[in-house]
Design a protein around this motif. Sequence first.
Motif, PDB file in Angstrom:
ATOM      1  N   MET A 122       0.957  -1.159   0.004  1.00  0.00           N
ATOM      2  CA  MET A 122       0.051  -0.117   0.113  1.00  0.00           C
ATOM      3  C   MET A 122       0.889   1.340   0.063  1.00  0.00           C
ATOM      4  O   MET A 122       0.355   2.210  -0.541  1.00  0.00           O
ATOM      5  CB  MET A 122      -1.053  -0.093   1.226  1.00  0.00           C
ATOM      6  CG  MET A 122      -1.971  -1.075   1.175  1.00  0.00           C
ATOM      7  SD  MET A 122      -2.677  -1.359  -0.381  1.00  0.00           S
ATOM      8  CE  MET A 122      -3.819   0.115  -0.458  1.00  0.00           C
ATOM      9  N   THR A 159       1.558   1.741  -3.703  1.00  0.00           N
ATOM     10  CA  THR A 159       0.324   2.250  -4.496  1.00  0.00           C
ATOM     11  C   THR A 159      -0.099   3.235  -4.225  1.00  0.00           C
ATOM     12  O   THR A 159      -0.307   4.274  -5.065  1.00  0.00           O
ATOM     13  CB  THR A 159      -0.748   1.084  -4.049  1.00  0.00           C
ATOM     14  OG1 THR A 159      -0.297  -0.167  -4.285  1.00  0.00           O
ATOM     15  CG2 THR A 159      -1.927   1.332  -5.012  1.00  0.00           C
ATOM     16  N   MET A 207      -9.169   2.286  -1.700  1.00  0.00           N
ATOM     17  CA  MET A 207      -7.866   1.754  -1.288  1.00  0.00           C
ATOM     18  C   MET A 207      -7.666   1.818   0.280  1.00  0.00           C
ATOM     19  O   MET A 207      -7.322   0.972   0.829  1.00  0.00           O
ATOM     20  CB  MET A 207      -6.614   2.676  -2.007  1.00  0.00           C
ATOM     21  CG  MET A 207      -6.473   2.446  -3.405  1.00  0.00           C
ATOM     22  SD  MET A 207      -5.803   0.667  -3.926  1.00  0.00           S
ATOM     23  CE  MET A 207      -5.610   0.813  -5.600  1.00  0.00           C
ATOM     24  N   SER A 265      -9.675  -0.944   1.867  1.00  0.00           N
ATOM     25  CA  SER A 265      -9.322  -2.027   1.780  1.00  0.00           C
ATOM     26  C   SER A 265      -8.449  -2.550   3.168  1.00  0.00           C
ATOM     27  O   SER A 265      -8.260  -3.694   3.344  1.00  0.00           O
ATOM     28  CB  SER A 265      -8.328  -2.260   0.566  1.00  0.00           C
ATOM     29  OG  SER A 265      -7.016  -1.655   0.729  1.00  0.00           O
ATOM     30  N   ALA A 275      -4.095  -5.196   0.270  1.00  0.00           N
ATOM     31  CA  ALA A 275      -3.213  -5.922  -0.692  1.00  0.00           C
ATOM     32  C   ALA A 275      -2.124  -6.298  -0.053  1.00  0.00           C
ATOM     33  O   ALA A 275      -1.502  -5.387   0.321  1.00  0.00           O
ATOM     34  CB  ALA A 275      -3.194  -5.253  -2.151  1.00  0.00           C
ATOM     35  N   TRP A 326       3.178  -3.580  -4.659  1.00  0.00           N
ATOM     36  CA  TRP A 326       2.396  -2.854  -5.622  1.00  0.00           C
ATOM     37  C   TRP A 326       2.415  -3.170  -6.843  1.00  0.00           C
ATOM     38  O   TRP A 326       1.748  -2.909  -7.845  1.00  0.00           O
ATOM     39  CB  TRP A 326       3.004  -1.476  -5.565  1.00  0.00           C
ATOM     40  CG  TRP A 326       4.231  -0.935  -6.407  1.00  0.00           C
ATOM     41  CD1 TRP A 326       5.525  -1.382  -5.785  1.00  0.00           C
ATOM     42  CD2 TRP A 326       4.228  -0.438  -7.783  1.00  0.00           C
ATOM     43  NE1 TRP A 326       6.395  -1.047  -7.091  1.00  0.00           N
ATOM     44  CE2 TRP A 326       5.714  -0.441  -8.081  1.00  0.00           C
ATOM     45  CE3 TRP A 326       3.289   0.023  -8.537  1.00  0.00           C
ATOM     46  CZ2 TRP A 326       5.931  -0.028  -9.474  1.00  0.00           C
ATOM     47  CZ3 TRP A 326       3.840   0.650  -9.778  1.00  0.00           C
ATOM     48  CH2 TRP A 326       5.076   0.525 -10.201  1.00  0.00           C
ATOM     49  N   SER A 342       1.749  -6.376  -7.762  1.00  0.00           N
ATOM     50  CA  SER A 342       0.603  -7.453  -7.837  1.00  0.00           C
ATOM     51  C   SER A 342       1.205  -8.556  -8.591  1.00  0.00           C
ATOM     52  O   SER A 342       0.545  -9.114  -9.420  1.00  0.00           O
ATOM     53  CB  SER A 342      -0.434  -6.918  -8.055  1.00  0.00           C
ATOM     54  OG  SER A 342      -0.814  -6.075  -7.125  1.00  0.00           O
ATOM     55  N   GLN A 367      -6.664  -8.117  -2.255  1.00  0.00           N
ATOM     56  CA  GLN A 367      -6.185  -7.828  -3.517  1.00  0.00           C
ATOM     57  C   GLN A 367      -7.450  -7.384  -4.562  1.00  0.00           C
ATOM     58  O   GLN A 367      -7.153  -6.466  -5.254  1.00  0.00           O
ATOM     59  CB  GLN A 367      -5.650  -8.956  -4.082  1.00  0.00           C
ATOM     60  CG  GLN A 367      -4.932  -8.959  -5.216  1.00  0.00           C
ATOM     61  CD  GLN A 367      -3.804  -8.055  -5.526  1.00  0.00           C
ATOM     62  OE1 GLN A 367      -3.285  -7.650  -4.493  1.00  0.00           O
ATOM     63  NE2 GLN A 367      -3.424  -7.751  -6.690  1.00  0.00           N
ATOM     64  N   TRP A 415      -8.013  -3.790  -4.097  1.00  0.00           N
ATOM     65  CA  TRP A 415      -6.868  -3.055  -4.831  1.00  0.00           C
ATOM     66  C   TRP A 415      -7.272  -3.090  -6.402  1.00  0.00           C
ATOM     67  O   TRP A 415      -7.182  -1.971  -6.907  1.00  0.00           O
ATOM     68  CB  TRP A 415      -5.672  -3.798  -4.296  1.00  0.00           C
ATOM     69  CG  TRP A 415      -4.473  -3.132  -5.039  1.00  0.00           C
ATOM     70  CD1 TRP A 415      -3.743  -2.487  -4.436  1.00  0.00           C
ATOM     71  CD2 TRP A 415      -3.816  -3.238  -6.176  1.00  0.00           C
ATOM     72  NE1 TRP A 415      -2.593  -1.819  -5.357  1.00  0.00           N
ATOM     73  CE2 TRP A 415      -2.707  -2.453  -6.313  1.00  0.00           C
ATOM     74  CE3 TRP A 415      -4.047  -3.933  -7.648  1.00  0.00           C
ATOM     75  CZ2 TRP A 415      -1.751  -2.402  -7.463  1.00  0.00           C
ATOM     76  CZ3 TRP A 415      -3.314  -4.042  -8.482  1.00  0.00           C
ATOM     77  CH2 TRP A 415      -2.071  -3.207  -8.539  1.00  0.00           C
TER      78      TRP A 415
END
Lengths: 297, 583, 204
Positions: B94, B97, B146, B149, B157, B161, B163, B175, B178
């Motif tokens: 995170m 992101t 976000m 989450s 997630a 970043w 993924s 996820q 995300w």
Amino acid sequence: MKILRWCAPVLVALAIVWMADASPALAQADAPDISDVQIDGEYGQFPTYMPPDVSKHGYHVDDLINILHVFMILLFVGWGIFFVWCLMKFRARPGHTADYKLVKAKAPKYLEVAVALFEAFLLVGLSMPVWARVKDELPTEADNPIHVRVVAEQFAWNFHYPGKDGLFGRVAPEFLNSATNVLGLDPSDPNGNDDFVSGEMHLPVDRPVITQITSKDVIHSFAIPVMRVKQDAVPGMRISVWFHPVKTGTYEIACAQLCGNNHYSMRAILRLESQSEYDAWVEEMAKGPAEFDEDDL
Amino acid sequence: MSDHDHSHDQGFLRKYVFSIDHKVIGVQYAVTALVFLFFGFCLMMMMRWQLAYPGQSMPVLGELLPSLFGKEWAETNMGGGVMSPDLYNSLGAMHGTIMIFLGVVPLIVGGFGNYVMPLQIGAPDMSFPKLNMMSYWVYFMGGMIMLASFFAPGGAANSGWTSYAPLSVTATQGQTWWLVGMIFLITSSLLGSVNFIVTIFHLRAKGMTMFRMPFFVWAQLVTAFLLLLAFPPLEAAGALQLMDRVAGTSFFMPQGLVVSGVVQEYAGGGSPLLWQHLFWFLAHPEVYVLILPAFGIITEIIAANTRKPIWGYRTMVYSVVFLGFTSFIVWAHHMFITGMGTSISAFFATTTMIISIPSVILLTCLLITLYRGSIRFNTAMLFALSFLPMFAIGGLTGLPLGLPASDIALHDTYYIIGHFHYVVAPGTIFAAFAGVYFWFPKVTGRMMSETLGKLHWITSLIAINVVFMPMFFQGLAGISRRLYDQRLYSWGDAMQGWTVVSSWGAWALGLAQIFFILNFFLSIKFGRKASANPWDATTLEWSAPSPPPHGNFAKVPTVHREPYEYSVPGMSKDYFPQNVSEA
Amino acid sequence: MSAGVLPYTVEPHPVTGLYSGKLGTWLFLASEVMLFGGLFSAYILLRVGAPEGTWPTHEEAHLSWKIGGFNTLLLIISSVTMVMAWANLKMNNFPKARMYLIVTVILASLFLTLKISLEYYPHWHDGLKPSTNVFFGLYYTLTALHGLHIFGGIVVMLYFIGPGAGLWKTNPEYYTNRIECTGLYWHFVDLVWIFLFPILYLMN
């Protein structure tokens, strides 16, 4: 006063470092137990450069990294001197004015061309041959290589040795059993009879090794810093990587690609031994209580 | 229309919340992004505690977070005030992101781009004001998703970043959040980029030819094209991953996957590397989305504060356009050790070396601009000047990563973390700070404090180097990135000293931001009143009042000359604004 | 306000030759090309990389070219009616244009109805789900995304038939331009289907 002003940045930096180093209340908790294995190689307290190299080919990569860093530092320092000089010489002050006319300097153009040419040399002259050497030129059977299959899973490395016959048994997911058959060896395949799986990697020195790297679940990355080897373990793919250890000792294998919550503990031991020690170990593993027993299946 | 004169009659909601004025939207973007930047930075400060003092209870937060999230959460994620590996991975994913997609890009594109770009080209507003508003609110919703989450079962997630599949496909529910959040953010930047391009092509004032546009506008134009064309493949990839997670397809799942000893039910036949290709096809241009507007900002500031024209303006424009094109064909240099063939890696290494040339040109042009200038060291300029060496470090350390052979040793180590942070943190974020100090008087009509500003600059500059310089040493020593506790490895244990130094640097950096926050809020209220053109600058935004009214210019400006006509010989003043005619 | 103050909302810009909305639509379509381009590349990569014998044959795919072909025809006709709507606006014949818009909406809805009732529903019923194999995963993802685009088009057209039609009275030129942009989008959606139809229905 002026001196203080110039020193201030250095003082602040030193203060941060000092606080970090000398914070007694925040002394380190005991390091986790990384098994009783003594790892070889000198690191020192605040190391700043690369780990020891115990391979025959690692110097290729090291040389390239050394050349690159010398080049980078030279460029940065030269560039920085000009930068700082400009800031001091052309600072705004009474009686000083900027020059509207732009300099018709050829120097930056030459410098840029020189940098570009040097980059081309780095790429074509150094990087590509090294890459071809360490990635493509797999040892032939004449070099008498060791073959090992590396199978990664969350969060362990499995080293699959072909045993004395030098042939790997067939593997398939349907034979998989997490207690007795971690790789899913096919019991009906005679090639697999003397195969064995180990959680430690044993290798003899002075013989090339060809590993075939794959993964059972997610993407991992097989990294041996002292061997200058790194290769992603991608599920569904089997990727060949070779290396050539030259010095005996005990080292570490790391996972370099985020693979889940225990990524940080996905570590394996690499033991580089003499040929006779290695042979004895293979003998032991092949006949001893193997990772799976035919009677059980 | 008559709305123009009655803008002050609009209700609060229309004027400040659902405004269609590009300036209000720009401020909304910038403030939201600054908040997200600070939040993302806080996540990192928490991670730095775990890295420096693993296994020790986190001060303050170790007790605060469990009481905030409840007992159940605390047991799994924060037993004894120590964060779990899962939480660590969540924070890591995170942090990346939020910093990239919710912080830096919205700040330098959504914030500065929206506010400054229309002013600089002499436009009354963006081409599609309502679309502009929508773009902000879609971004805002993406951000909220976000944030929400973090409360999903299993946390936010936690697959990085990037993924990477299959890890992300088998990951916890966060996820999915995300992916949905990303789809919102992608949609937002899509709406924004269409608006930017049309505005720059259609709404330039009379006489504002393409080569009279300030470099900042060029940078925004190229950035908008990158966003427009590079983001959709990620949207496609996101949709595919969402299908893998929700509908059980196997686009990224190969045959015979066995997770924790259980054969997975996926039909198989997919390719994990497909995700990486689609992802990096976006994410490499994304790097230039992060850096080009930053170059635009500092070019404006350096020109105004060296009091001379930019050296090689046209060269810079060509470079930035060339960078934009080339950034689409370098993506696989993130994938050298995935088992790519030699010829493919040679191709991407070559394009990578080629793309470094225009970056070097941009830097050189700005450096030579200093030569024979008359340099004013105000806070904005200090930040802009420190961008140059910091970006140089970031750029140079990209070299060993861009060459496949040296990348073998450095890939996925702290070296890469040091590299891209030097580009983005003391690079782009410093440029963003420079922009805040530079344009603050235009936005608020008041100056920021120079004393607090300089304190903010010097402390940030030092602290940020203490944070990131050790990472190069750690990376060379071969420490993998994203390790929850590196002391499990003998070389990691030896390196722990550097980790502690780096962590203290991060906390010092956090403290340094107090100067900025104080300065920001105090100056809005008590700052010295700013004139329309406090820096004696030439570009059009300085010909509008501070702050500019709705519709921007009292009289539509006409442009007579190039953007950076400073110290023109034979003139009484040392600047010659673009809109002032010869007489 | 947005219509009045800003230039080039109605008249074309002298350099680009487009009014702002049209330029914006083209840019949007460029990004859509990248979106579907990404998905088509995924299709190609997955198909090329598919292990021997895992890609379904024509029979295994259970996709009838007759239904697909008929749907293709529907979309092509709807493209024509869309052009007719715009042309009638150009000729100042609003009622006729509106009629053509309604026909377009009907054709588009028919497309979706056929897609769902004759393909999705029976396939799902027969156990051919996205998770069955990569081909069906792609089939559902691509067609659903395309269906979503069709649906979006229907919503936009309904808006211009109903509540948005008032614009015709206040600013007919602006209204015509918006229909033209909707048309551009609509042709693009058709074009995507023209690519989807062969790779899903014919090339197995």
